[in-house]
Motif scaffolding. Structure first.
Motif, PDB file in Angstrom:
ATOM      1  N   ARG A  92     -24.935  29.063  -2.450  1.00  0.00           N
ATOM      2  CA  ARG A  92     -24.982  30.343  -3.178  1.00  0.00           C
ATOM      3  C   ARG A  92     -24.287  30.207  -4.531  1.00  0.00           C
ATOM      4  O   ARG A  92     -24.741  30.742  -5.534  1.00  0.00           O
ATOM      5  CB  ARG A  92     -24.309  31.433  -2.338  1.00  0.00           C
ATOM      6  CG  ARG A  92     -24.414  32.816  -2.937  1.00  0.00           C
ATOM      7  CD  ARG A  92     -23.737  33.870  -2.078  1.00  0.00           C
ATOM      8  NE  ARG A  92     -24.193  33.957  -0.712  1.00  0.00           N
ATOM      9  CZ  ARG A  92     -25.258  34.634  -0.307  1.00  0.00           C
ATOM     10  NH1 ARG A  92     -26.005  35.277  -1.174  1.00  0.00           N
ATOM     11  NH2 ARG A  92     -25.582  34.673   0.970  1.00  0.00           N
ATOM     12  N   THR A  93     -23.204  29.456  -4.582  1.00  0.00           N
ATOM     13  CA  THR A  93     -22.456  29.259  -5.821  1.00  0.00           C
ATOM     14  C   THR A  93     -23.052  28.152  -6.687  1.00  0.00           C
ATOM     15  O   THR A  93     -23.362  28.360  -7.861  1.00  0.00           O
ATOM     16  CB  THR A  93     -20.986  28.910  -5.486  1.00  0.00           C
ATOM     17  OG1 THR A  93     -20.428  29.977  -4.734  1.00  0.00           O
ATOM     18  CG2 THR A  93     -20.181  28.689  -6.748  1.00  0.00           C
ATOM     19  N   ARG A  96     -26.581  28.166  -8.758  1.00  0.00           N
ATOM     20  CA  ARG A  96     -26.649  28.976  -9.985  1.00  0.00           C
ATOM     21  C   ARG A  96     -26.503  28.113 -11.241  1.00  0.00           C
ATOM     22  O   ARG A  96     -26.813  28.550 -12.338  1.00  0.00           O
ATOM     23  CB  ARG A  96     -25.565  30.044  -9.976  1.00  0.00           C
ATOM     24  CG  ARG A  96     -25.745  31.079  -8.897  1.00  0.00           C
ATOM     25  CD  ARG A  96     -24.601  32.087  -8.901  1.00  0.00           C
ATOM     26  NE  ARG A  96     -24.618  32.913  -7.716  1.00  0.00           N
ATOM     27  CZ  ARG A  96     -25.412  33.943  -7.515  1.00  0.00           C
ATOM     28  NH1 ARG A  96     -26.271  34.302  -8.451  1.00  0.00           N
ATOM     29  NH2 ARG A  96     -25.367  34.636  -6.397  1.00  0.00           N
ATOM     30  N   SER A 108     -32.199  35.398  -8.198  1.00  0.00           N
ATOM     31  CA  SER A 108     -31.971  36.698  -7.541  1.00  0.00           C
ATOM     32  C   SER A 108     -31.888  36.537  -6.026  1.00  0.00           C
ATOM     33  O   SER A 108     -31.197  37.304  -5.355  1.00  0.00           O
ATOM     34  CB  SER A 108     -33.061  37.701  -7.922  1.00  0.00           C
ATOM     35  OG  SER A 108     -34.284  37.408  -7.288  1.00  0.00           O
ATOM     36  N   ASP A 111     -28.479  36.279  -4.391  1.00  0.00           N
ATOM     37  CA  ASP A 111     -27.687  37.486  -4.186  1.00  0.00           C
ATOM     38  C   ASP A 111     -28.036  38.206  -2.884  1.00  0.00           C
ATOM     39  O   ASP A 111     -27.364  39.167  -2.508  1.00  0.00           O
ATOM     40  CB  ASP A 111     -27.884  38.449  -5.365  1.00  0.00           C
ATOM     41  CG  ASP A 111     -27.319  37.877  -6.658  1.00  0.00           C
ATOM     42  OD1 ASP A 111     -26.285  37.184  -6.591  1.00  0.00           O
ATOM     43  OD2 ASP A 111     -27.930  38.114  -7.720  1.00  0.00           O
TER      44      ASP A 111
END
Length: 166
Positions: A92-93, A96, A108, A111
């Motif tokens: 998730r980190t 990006r 998106s 998130d």
């Protein structure tokens, strides 16, 4: 490993390489392969969610697994759900970062409460490194082989897409 944590191995046709390795309730069977590497694979006894969860142990050059490698594999099996959660948060980190080239739509998805990463499998290598590969994902960089999260001990340290372009 036995219930007390000691590894158990069954002899195979090649006395040096066991036909099976038992680790915390997971039975890994030796796969037919070229002389090197030696690979044992199996599935967790109870699927995580509705999907079978796989585990592999890879030793190159081919040899019986050493105690240190078996202990890492035991830790991975015993805490697999925790490690999957860590890998998901790491993705998730890290995904990006611009060098991964995710589209605005793909960014998106990072998130969302549930990431577009599924069907985790664990692989432990002879040098005690290991990884979780999410075999299914909607992300382009995962097509067709998934996303690989490499661990150093109990901490995720790298992520890479396993697409055809790399």
């Amino acid at each position: 490993m036995t219930d007390n944590g000691a590894p158990t191995r069954s002899s195979g046709a090649d006395a040096r390489l066991p036909a099976t390795v038992r680790i915390a309730g997971v039975v890994l069977r030796r796969m037919e392969s070229p002389p090197s590497p030696a690979c044992w694979t199996g599935y967790f006894p109870e699927p995580t969610g509705a999907v079978e969860t796989g585990m592999s142990l890879v030793i190159e050059p081919a040899a019986p697994p050493e105690e240190a490698t078996l202990h890492v594999a035991h830790d991975v099996v015993s805490h697999f759900d925790v490690f999957v959660d860590q890998a998901l948060e790491y993705c998730r980190t890290r995904l990006r970062e611009s060098h991964f080239g995710l589209t605005t739509e793909e960014l998106s998805w990072l998130d969302l409460p549930e990431l577009p990463l599924a069907v985790p499998e664990a692989t432990v290598w002879a040098d005690q490194t290991w990884a979780i590969r999410f075999t299914e994902s909607r992300l382009r960089l995962a097509d067709p082989y998934g996303i690989l999260v490499t661990f150093n001990g109990r901490r995720p340290v790298d992520v890479e897409g396993l697409d055809d372009e790399r």
